[in-house]
Design an enzyme around this catalytic site. Sequence first.
Site, PDB file in Angstrom:
ATOM      1  N   SER A 181      63.981  88.459  44.067  1.00 36.60           N
ATOM      2  CA  SER A 181      65.010  89.481  43.855  1.00 36.60           C
ATOM      3  C   SER A 181      64.665  90.292  42.618  1.00 36.60           C
ATOM      4  CB  SER A 181      66.379  88.819  43.662  1.00 36.60           C
ATOM      5  OG  SER A 181      67.340  89.743  43.186  1.00 36.60           O
ATOM      6  N   TYR A 194      72.275  82.580  40.085  1.00 35.66           N
ATOM      7  CA  TYR A 194      71.476  83.197  41.147  1.00 35.66           C
ATOM      8  C   TYR A 194      70.194  83.806  40.572  1.00 35.66           C
ATOM      9  CZ  TYR A 194      70.204  86.616  44.778  1.00 35.66           C
ATOM     10  OH  TYR A 194      69.535  87.371  45.717  1.00 35.66           O
TER      11      TYR A 194
END
Length: 289
Positions: A181, A194
């Site tokens: 990400s 996350y």
Amino acid sequence: MNEKDMYTSKDIKGQTQAVPGKESKMDPEPLYDNVDNKGYGRLKGKTAIITGGDSGIGRAVAVAYAKEGCNVAIVYNIADGDANDTKGVIEGYGGRALLIKGDIGDSSFCNEIVDKTIKEYGALDILVNNAAEQHTQKKLEDITDEQLLRTFKTNIFAMFYLTRAALPHLKEGSAIINTSSITAFNGHADLLDYSSTKGAISAFTRSLSANLADKKIRVNQVAPGPIWTPLIPSSIEKENVKHFGKNTPMKRPGQPVELAEAYVFLATDGSSYMSGQTIHINGGMIVNC
């Protein structure tokens, strides 16, 4: 049809869903398939496992792989409807899809995934570690032990479990593709756990690529920016969903189909001299690392 019409024909509505979100309930539904691309047989006869393959980026990858002649094993957790819809699309293109339901945070289930795939298709050539979960928290103190463990088990422990189970079946020329990400590189104030798992995935990708270089198994990753997937309405506040992706230079979120070709490329011989690398697909945001 121009790019704006193709990818943003409808404005994203402010909405929320229970975790995990379902693609079939999103408004508008994400775009996962380029119907004008019929495939070129680039993965003909190969077999791939794709975690989170029922929806979002995973669905787009599964459909793209099937159109290239690849057998796919779609691993998912809860969304039976999304999984069966994806299977139907793949079979509509003449492809084969095996649905495997369970929790990838369980190492025994990861072993089962590989066993079922080998039993069904007789081989394994590509592993796409894509499934993830995220939970927004404004303060570190609000991240519970349970949330922290759950996020790490799904996002990074599962990659160790499943890759470990898959390796005895992978061979020279096989490919492992992980979904990282932009948060691994830029961070995110409200996604501390996350983002940390995504940073771990980047380190895992680079380290594993070095570890498997002698076996000629390539390991790369894709680092998406804001992509319109079920993860968004199920983890972001309603008001923020309406503005999702508008902070990018392209002023819009990406669609899952816009990532699929990168995963195809990383699985083919066209990327034979790439390992330990990251492809950034994020609407034009510059990542200097």
